[in-house]
Design an enzyme around this catalytic site. Sequence first.
Site, PDB file in Angstrom:
ATOM      1  N   TRP A  62      87.231 -24.413 -24.452  1.00 12.42           N
ATOM      2  CA  TRP A  62      87.746 -24.842 -23.161  1.00 12.42           C
ATOM      3  C   TRP A  62      87.181 -26.198 -22.790  1.00 12.42           C
ATOM      4  O   TRP A  62      86.190 -26.660 -23.346  1.00 12.42           O
ATOM      5  CB  TRP A  62      87.517 -23.805 -22.073  1.00 12.42           C
ATOM      6  CG  TRP A  62      86.091 -23.355 -21.805  1.00 12.42           C
ATOM      7  CD1 TRP A  62      84.974 -23.617 -22.538  1.00 12.42           C
ATOM      8  CD2 TRP A  62      85.666 -22.546 -20.714  1.00 12.42           C
ATOM      9  NE1 TRP A  62      83.868 -23.028 -21.987  1.00 12.42           N
ATOM     10  CE2 TRP A  62      84.262 -22.354 -20.855  1.00 12.42           C
ATOM     11  CE3 TRP A  62      86.291 -21.963 -19.639  1.00 12.42           C
ATOM     12  CZ2 TRP A  62      83.506 -21.618 -19.951  1.00 12.42           C
ATOM     13  CZ3 TRP A  62      85.528 -21.225 -18.742  1.00 12.42           C
ATOM     14  CH2 TRP A  62      84.173 -21.050 -18.901  1.00 12.42           C
ATOM     15  N   HIS A  74     103.649 -36.823 -11.883  1.00 13.42           N
ATOM     16  CA  HIS A  74     103.039 -36.194 -10.716  1.00 13.42           C
ATOM     17  C   HIS A  74     104.013 -36.061  -9.556  1.00 13.42           C
ATOM     18  O   HIS A  74     105.079 -36.665  -9.525  1.00 13.42           O
ATOM     19  CB  HIS A  74     101.793 -36.968 -10.266  1.00 13.42           C
ATOM     20  CG  HIS A  74     102.053 -38.356  -9.773  1.00 13.42           C
ATOM     21  ND1 HIS A  74     102.081 -39.448 -10.611  1.00 13.42           N
ATOM     22  CD2 HIS A  74     102.299 -38.853  -8.525  1.00 13.42           C
ATOM     23  CE1 HIS A  74     102.334 -40.535  -9.914  1.00 13.42           C
ATOM     24  NE2 HIS A  74     102.479 -40.201  -8.632  1.00 13.42           N
ATOM     25  N   HIS A  80     101.194 -37.536   1.674  1.00 14.89           N
ATOM     26  CA  HIS A  80     100.705 -38.665   0.882  1.00 14.89           C
ATOM     27  C   HIS A  80     100.861 -39.990   1.623  1.00 14.89           C
ATOM     28  O   HIS A  80     100.088 -40.920   1.402  1.00 14.89           O
ATOM     29  CB  HIS A  80     101.469 -38.705  -0.446  1.00 14.89           C
ATOM     30  CG  HIS A  80     101.135 -39.843  -1.344  1.00 14.89           C
ATOM     31  ND1 HIS A  80      99.835 -40.227  -1.623  1.00 14.89           N
ATOM     32  CD2 HIS A  80     101.934 -40.713  -2.040  1.00 14.89           C
ATOM     33  CE1 HIS A  80      99.852 -41.258  -2.458  1.00 14.89           C
ATOM     34  NE2 HIS A  80     101.111 -41.586  -2.708  1.00 14.89           N
TER      35      HIS A  80
END
Length: 258
Positions: A62, A74, A80
């Site tokens: 991991w 994104h 925002h």
Amino acid sequence: MPEILLEFIKAMRDGRLRVVDLTAPLSPEAAVLRLPAPWTNTPKFKIWELSRYDERGPAWYWNAFETGEHTGTHFDAPVHWISGKDLPDNTVDRIPVKQFIGPACVIDVTREVQSNSDHLLTVEGIKNWEAAHGRIPAGAWVLLRTDWSKRTDPEQYIYEKEDGPHTPGWAAECSQFLARERDILGVGVETVGTDAGQAAKFQPPFPNHYFMHGSGKFGLAGLCNLDQLPATGAVVIAAPLKITAGSGSPVRAIAITP
């Protein structure tokens, strides 16, 4: 299971529907938006190994990672931008999940962009597209196909000159028209951000962010493979991470298309 879901699964299995990945790989090489001083820039994506079947963890592999909310492919939430800061349910964790899914309207301006990296889609361009493909429905994702994602060199992707970046996008009145006259979910682009490269000089500055987020709409940036989608007929799913009070998130955007 309801018949409609059974038919959907069958159509996926027998090839009548296919899934197109609209997401660029997220790595330390991913290009990020560059803001001039004194504004703070987002950090580049960073990843490091925690264990890989070794003394740190004998049976597992991991990693940990660090990144900004607006890195790679994104999602931009209304909060925002200052114009969307006071809207209800304006953060990624509070947006109703059904709003991550909508029909795709793909507007192809690749020819124009080949000769002009600063090409802007106008309201006239929207209406010409609608004349050929029908009115943009409420709740749609409007995706601007430029083939900009095919630029694999990060410097050519950002395409910055002495006066700033030169990338295609939306004319200010086009963003306003889509947000207020077509009631879309949001827009998607292949460039690093949803505004054109020179949009800091527009009125208002960064008008796509201003009009979209001020109207409670969303943005998708850094998309790829839009050339694999029809003008209409696909469905886009773009679900951000459920970050508490998040302004955006890296996203795995996909399209389901005939």
